[in-house]
Write an enzyme that holds these catalytic residues in place. Structure first.
Site, PDB file in Angstrom:
ATOM      1  N   ASP A  37      10.754   7.084  11.553  1.00  0.00           N
ATOM      2  CA  ASP A  37       9.434   7.132  10.934  1.00  0.00           C
ATOM      3  C   ASP A  37       9.297   8.450  10.176  1.00  0.00           C
ATOM      4  OD1 ASP A  37       6.666   6.876  10.334  1.00  0.00           O
ATOM      5  OD2 ASP A  37       6.319   5.747  12.152  1.00  0.00           O
ATOM      6  N   ARG A  42       0.836  -1.204   0.000  1.00  0.00           N
ATOM      7  CA  ARG A  42       0.000   0.000   0.000  1.00  0.00           C
ATOM      8  C   ARG A  42       0.866   1.247   0.000  1.00  0.00           C
ATOM      9  NH1 ARG A  42       0.285   2.759   4.780  1.00  0.00           N
ATOM     10  NH2 ARG A  42       0.485   1.643   6.766  1.00  0.00           N
ATOM     11  N   ASP A  47       5.380  -2.854   2.185  1.00  0.00           N
ATOM     12  CA  ASP A  47       4.813  -4.178   2.383  1.00  0.00           C
ATOM     13  C   ASP A  47       3.958  -4.130   3.651  1.00  0.00           C
ATOM     14  OD1 ASP A  47       4.777  -7.186   2.023  1.00  0.00           O
ATOM     15  OD2 ASP A  47       5.681  -7.035   4.017  1.00  0.00           O
ATOM     16  N   ASN A  80       2.203   4.708   1.511  1.00  0.00           N
ATOM     17  CA  ASN A  80       2.463   5.155   2.868  1.00  0.00           C
ATOM     18  C   ASN A  80       2.753   6.658   2.831  1.00  0.00           C
ATOM     19  OD1 ASN A  80       2.583   4.463   5.662  1.00  0.00           O
ATOM     20  ND2 ASN A  80       4.811   4.554   5.588  1.00  0.00           N
ATOM     21  N   ASN A 140       8.978   5.725   4.146  1.00  0.00           N
ATOM     22  CA  ASN A 140       8.425   6.579   5.189  1.00  0.00           C
ATOM     23  C   ASN A 140       8.886   8.028   5.026  1.00  0.00           C
ATOM     24  OD1 ASN A 140       6.811   6.966   7.565  1.00  0.00           O
ATOM     25  ND2 ASN A 140       7.356   4.891   8.164  1.00  0.00           N
TER      26      ASN A 140
END
Length: 292
Positions: A196, A98, A116, A100, A146
């Site tokens: 992140d 998907r 993933d 991100n 990210n």
């Protein structure tokens, strides 16, 4: 200086904070909650909007409205409306991959990554989407694409694959939207969490949320040195962005995904949005770039 929490609503995965300078609002997503939140800092009121499934990033457009990434699609959305108009779908993406994190770059393109779903395979990538919604793969072999941002001179892009405890830097051509030579800008130590979301301040230093590390850390990407750290009252801070008057407020999202009931009871603010003023530190951010 301690961050102040806005405890409601709590997000399963709060992510993608971005300042709307037109309205003076802070927007962010709850990825697993399929929600977009809009905070009015003056009133403290939060508006919640139902979003496409797995909405993961919000990007302002130069011609108005926002791009919203969700699962395999990019949508155009205008705040105040409930409709999301699909403008791009990556038909070739596997079902267990998907979208991100993503941002507009100084080149006007949308830089958006994939991951993933189980973060066990390096089948994610980083794409650049042009103003006419043509896309090109820029990086491959990514576990969890990210945080990303650009140097003040726009000649370098900073990038995080959360599977790897580093922030990478790539030479960047802001005219053509191309990447060049790679280097390691920051290396996290083994006691840190996973890198992140990320944001840059007006001095060119990068702020990185450490998922599992309960910190947001300010780094010098030129030499990799740690400058300061904000200790968070939650274990999973997920991203950060500057906003507010003169971009002197740092907003920090967090998550409670994967936490047991006992762990959530220990850290009841997990999933909250936090903010702290940085003017006393002489630090401010910059306005986000716009797509197109």
């Amino acid at each position: 200086m301690k961050p102040i929490s806005i405890p409601e609503p709590l997000s399963v995965i709060g992510e993608g904070p971005v300042w709307d300078e037109t309205e003076g609002y802070l927007l962010w997503v709850d990825i697993n909650g399929d929600r977009i939140h809009r905070l009015n800092p003056e009133s403290g009121k939060v508006e919640t909007i139902e979003a496409p499934k797995l909405a993961s990033a919000l990007v302002p457009c130069s011609n108005g409205g926002w791009l919203v990434s969700a699962y395999h699609s990019i949508y155009h959305w205008i705040p105040g409306k409930t409709s999301f108009d699909e403008v791009l779908r990556l038909e070739n993406l596997p079902s267990d991959v998907r979208f991100n994190d993503g941002k507009a770059g100084p080149d006007g393109g949308l830089w958006i990554g994939t991951m993933d779903l189980h973060e066990s395979k390096a089948q994610g990538a980083l794409y650049r989407v042009s103003a006419d919604f043509q896309y090109e793969e820029k990086l491959s072999g990514i576990y969890c694409s990210n945080g990303l941002d650009w140097s003040l001179t726009h000649d370098e892009m900073y990038y995080i694959d959360s599977h790897i405890p580093r922030v990478q830097a790539y030479a960047f051509d802001s005219k053509n939207g191309t990447l060049g030579q790679e280097r390691t800008a920051v290396t996290l130590n083994e006691k840190s969490g996973l890198p992140d979301g990320m944001s840059i301040d007006h001095k060119g230093m990068i702020w990185v949320a450490e998922w599992g590390g309960s910190r947001v850390v300010r780094w010098n990407p030129a030499d990799g040195s740690q400058l300061s750290a904000i200790e968070m009252p939650v274990p999973q801070p997920s991203s950060c962005a500057f906003g507010g008057a003169n971009y002197e407020t740092l907003f920090i999202t967090s998550a409670y995904q994967g936490m047991s009931d006992s762990k959530r009871a220990e850290y009841p603010l997990s999933g909250a949005l936090f903010h702290m003023e940085t003017s006393d530190l002489g630090i401010r951010g910059r306005r986000p770039f716009r797509f197109g």
